[in-house]
Motif scaffolding. Structure first.
Motif, PDB file in Angstrom:
ATOM      1  N   PRO A 214       4.823  -7.370   3.380  1.00 58.41           N
ATOM      2  CA  PRO A 214       3.679  -6.517   3.007  1.00 58.41           C
ATOM      3  C   PRO A 214       3.863  -5.051   3.398  1.00 58.41           C
ATOM      4  O   PRO A 214       3.325  -4.172   2.729  1.00 58.41           O
ATOM      5  CB  PRO A 214       2.501  -7.158   3.754  1.00 58.41           C
ATOM      6  N   ILE A 215       4.642  -4.776   4.438  1.00 59.27           N
ATOM      7  CA  ILE A 215       4.817  -3.380   4.847  1.00 59.27           C
ATOM      8  C   ILE A 215       5.535  -2.567   3.769  1.00 59.27           C
ATOM      9  O   ILE A 215       5.261  -1.379   3.585  1.00 59.27           O
ATOM     10  CB  ILE A 215       5.584  -3.298   6.196  1.00 59.27           C
ATOM     11  N   LEU A 216       6.451  -3.220   3.050  1.00 55.20           N
ATOM     12  CA  LEU A 216       7.160  -2.509   1.984  1.00 55.20           C
ATOM     13  C   LEU A 216       6.210  -2.134   0.850  1.00 55.20           C
ATOM     14  O   LEU A 216       6.340  -1.060   0.250  1.00 55.20           O
ATOM     15  CB  LEU A 216       8.310  -3.355   1.451  1.00 55.20           C
ATOM     16  N   TRP A 217       5.263  -3.014   0.549  1.00 50.79           N
ATOM     17  CA  TRP A 217       4.308  -2.729  -0.518  1.00 50.79           C
ATOM     18  C   TRP A 217       3.271  -1.705  -0.058  1.00 50.79           C
ATOM     19  O   TRP A 217       2.944  -0.767  -0.801  1.00 50.79           O
ATOM     20  CB  TRP A 217       3.607  -4.015  -0.950  1.00 50.79           C
ATOM     21  N   ALA A 218       2.726  -1.887   1.146  1.00 48.38           N
ATOM     22  CA  ALA A 218       1.656  -1.015   1.630  1.00 48.38           C
ATOM     23  C   ALA A 218       2.143   0.417   1.829  1.00 48.38           C
ATOM     24  O   ALA A 218       1.429   1.385   1.526  1.00 48.38           O
ATOM     25  CB  ALA A 218       1.082  -1.560   2.937  1.00 48.38           C
ATOM     26  N   VAL A 219       3.353   0.556   2.353  1.00 44.80           N
ATOM     27  CA  VAL A 219       3.913   1.883   2.596  1.00 44.80           C
ATOM     28  C   VAL A 219       4.682   2.385   1.374  1.00 44.80           C
ATOM     29  O   VAL A 219       4.601   3.563   1.008  1.00 44.80           O
ATOM     30  CB  VAL A 219       4.827   1.867   3.836  1.00 44.80           C
ATOM     31  N   GLY A 220       5.432   1.480   0.754  1.00 48.96           N
ATOM     32  CA  GLY A 220       6.329   1.883  -0.318  1.00 48.96           C
ATOM     33  C   GLY A 220       5.625   2.370  -1.566  1.00 48.96           C
ATOM     34  O   GLY A 220       6.049   3.369  -2.177  1.00 48.96           O
ATOM     35  N   ILE A 221       4.542   1.705  -1.982  1.00 52.33           N
ATOM     36  CA  ILE A 221       3.862   2.088  -3.228  1.00 52.33           C
ATOM     37  C   ILE A 221       3.375   3.535  -3.194  1.00 52.33           C
ATOM     38  O   ILE A 221       3.713   4.332  -4.079  1.00 52.33           O
ATOM     39  CB  ILE A 221       2.711   1.110  -3.540  1.00 52.33           C
ATOM     40  N   PRO A 222       2.577   3.948  -2.190  1.00 55.25           N
ATOM     41  CA  PRO A 222       2.129   5.357  -2.197  1.00 55.25           C
ATOM     42  C   PRO A 222       3.267   6.354  -2.005  1.00 55.25           C
ATOM     43  O   PRO A 222       3.236   7.444  -2.599  1.00 55.25           O
ATOM     44  CB  PRO A 222       1.132   5.424  -1.034  1.00 55.25           C
ATOM     45  N   VAL A 223       4.277   5.993  -1.199  1.00 56.06           N
ATOM     46  CA  VAL A 223       5.382   6.920  -0.963  1.00 56.06           C
ATOM     47  C   VAL A 223       6.226   7.087  -2.227  1.00 56.06           C
ATOM     48  O   VAL A 223       6.603   8.204  -2.608  1.00 56.06           O
ATOM     49  CB  VAL A 223       6.251   6.440   0.215  1.00 56.06           C
ATOM     50  N   ILE A 224       6.530   5.973  -2.908  1.00 57.98           N
ATOM     51  CA  ILE A 224       7.341   6.051  -4.131  1.00 57.98           C
ATOM     52  C   ILE A 224       6.614   6.849  -5.211  1.00 57.98           C
ATOM     53  O   ILE A 224       7.220   7.663  -5.921  1.00 57.98           O
ATOM     54  CB  ILE A 224       7.691   4.633  -4.624  1.00 57.98           C
ATOM     55  N   ILE A 225       5.305   6.635  -5.329  1.00 58.65           N
ATOM     56  CA  ILE A 225       4.528   7.419  -6.303  1.00 58.65           C
ATOM     57  C   ILE A 225       4.623   8.905  -5.977  1.00 58.65           C
ATOM     58  O   ILE A 225       4.808   9.754  -6.866  1.00 58.65           O
ATOM     59  CB  ILE A 225       3.062   6.951  -6.330  1.00 58.65           C
ATOM     60  N   GLY A 226       4.516   9.235  -4.707  1.00 55.36           N
ATOM     61  CA  GLY A 226       4.628  10.631  -4.299  1.00 55.36           C
ATOM     62  C   GLY A 226       5.990  11.229  -4.600  1.00 55.36           C
ATOM     63  O   GLY A 226       6.089  12.370  -5.059  1.00 55.36           O
ATOM     64  N   VAL A 227       7.046  10.440  -4.359  1.00 58.26           N
ATOM     65  CA  VAL A 227       8.399  10.912  -4.661  1.00 58.26           C
ATOM     66  C   VAL A 227       8.557  11.147  -6.156  1.00 58.26           C
ATOM     67  O   VAL A 227       9.129  12.159  -6.598  1.00 58.26           O
ATOM     68  CB  VAL A 227       9.444   9.903  -4.147  1.00 58.26           C
ATOM     69  N   LEU A 228       8.051  10.219  -6.964  1.00 54.17           N
ATOM     70  CA  LEU A 228       8.146  10.369  -8.414  1.00 54.17           C
ATOM     71  C   LEU A 228       7.376  11.598  -8.899  1.00 54.17           C
ATOM     72  O   LEU A 228       7.840  12.321  -9.793  1.00 54.17           O
ATOM     73  CB  LEU A 228       7.624   9.104  -9.107  1.00 54.17           C
TER      74      LEU A 228
END
Length: 321
Positions: A214-228
């Motif tokens: 779950p940490i990959l989804w909770a942290v990764g989703i907003p961070v990846i969107i920001g990077v994109l």
């Protein structure tokens, strides 16, 4: 009401290590380090011929010290709660972060969710008990423990200063700030609950849904969107608000776990008396409650309500672990 009480007790006993023992251990270590520092300072002052400041022996310094300087030292000791609680608040943020992230995922992972669904306990009660424990019960122990550490440090430092001839302990213990500061910071607890609620709700929603890690989804989703968004803005230059996203979405999401961070997100200094330097408890209290006048605080709370509802629905249908 009895059901909620037992559900909260269950949460406490299952997460006692993070809720109780983590702040206790960090607080004990911090207190020991403070007392060792005070002891080393006293031994250094009394070593050999003693320590001299501007040619004056430290033990004789009190007689030549202006009253204003003594009051400033007493004021610093009376503010010790503000400093002693900082490591405990860091532990609180860490505990709330991982507690929110794992509380519903672990139930599915070890299949205990099947047992609890066989009991006369609704999904709403289960989610709300976890939310209450995270937002209300977990901060109480660091706040109370900070009082004990502050008293120990103030007494230790006051006695140490007394041993070298600087008498400020009585002034410190008679200061209203020494007693009001813990109450003023405790009065900021409702603000922390409202501030942390959207972040906790997001992590709990991911915890209820995530198939794995779950940490990959909770942290990764907003961070990846920001990077994109940042990459898209860099390539196109069409004015995509990537900086706004990083500050108001990613920064707000992860900053929601840190007590007091709300003061950095809003300009509340103009009408609360907070100025450059170290603010007192009253100024912090005024500035904290002033953030309720900002619409984006309530928008975030509304999103937290929506995510909490989604968490309840997800828990109802995801029990595969």
């Amino acid at each position: 009401m009895n059901t909620m009480k037992w559900l909260v007790k269950r949460e406490y006993w299952e997460h006692k290590g993070g809720i109780f023992w983590a702040p206790i251990i960090v607080g004990a270590f911090f207190t020991v380090m403070l007392l060792i520092s005070v002891l080393v300072a006293v031994l250094g002052v009394n070593h050999g011929d003693g320590m001299h400041i501007n040619g004056v022996l430290v033990q004789n310094l009190s007689a030549q010290m202006p009253l204003e300087d003594k009051l400033n030292i007493a004021h610093g000791l009376s503010m010790s709660y503000l400093y002693s609680i900082l490591p405990l608040l860091a532990v609180l943020a860490f505990v709330v972060f991982f507690y929110s992230l794992s509380c519903l995922y672990d139930d599915r992972k070890d299949k205990s969710v099947l047992f609890w669904k066989s009991m006369p306990v609704s999904d709403t009660q289960t989610v709300m008990s976890k939310l209450f424990t995270i937002l209300v019960l977990t901060p109480i122990i660091p706040l109370a423990l900070g009082v004990i550490i502050a008293v120990i440090f103030a007494l230790g430092a006051g006695l140490a200063l007394q041993s070298v001839g600087v008498s400020v302990l009585g002034t410190t213990l008679s200061s209203s700030e020494f007693y009001l500061l813990p109450l003023q910071l405790l009065a900021c607890l409702p603000i922390y609950i409202l501030w942390a609620f959207p972040s906790v709700a997001w992590f709990m929603m991911v915890s209820a849904w995530s198939p794995r890690f779950p940490i990959l989804w909770a942290v990764g989703i907003p961070v990846i969107i920001g990077v994109l968004l940042s990459i898209s803005e860099g390539m196109s230059g069409v004015g995509i608000p990537h900086a706004w996203y990083w500050e108001n979405i990613v920064g707000r999401l992860f900053g929601g776990f840190l007590p007091g961070v709300w003061l950095a997100f809003f300009d509340v200094t103009s009408h609360t008396g907070v100025r450059d330097g170290s603010p007192g408890g009253l100024e912090i209290l005024q500035a904290s409650w002033a953030i309720l006048g900002y619409a984006k605080v309530w928008i975030a709370i509304g999103l937290g309500v929506v995510m909490t509802y989604a968490t309840i629905r997800l828990r109802r249908f995801r029990d595969d672990g």
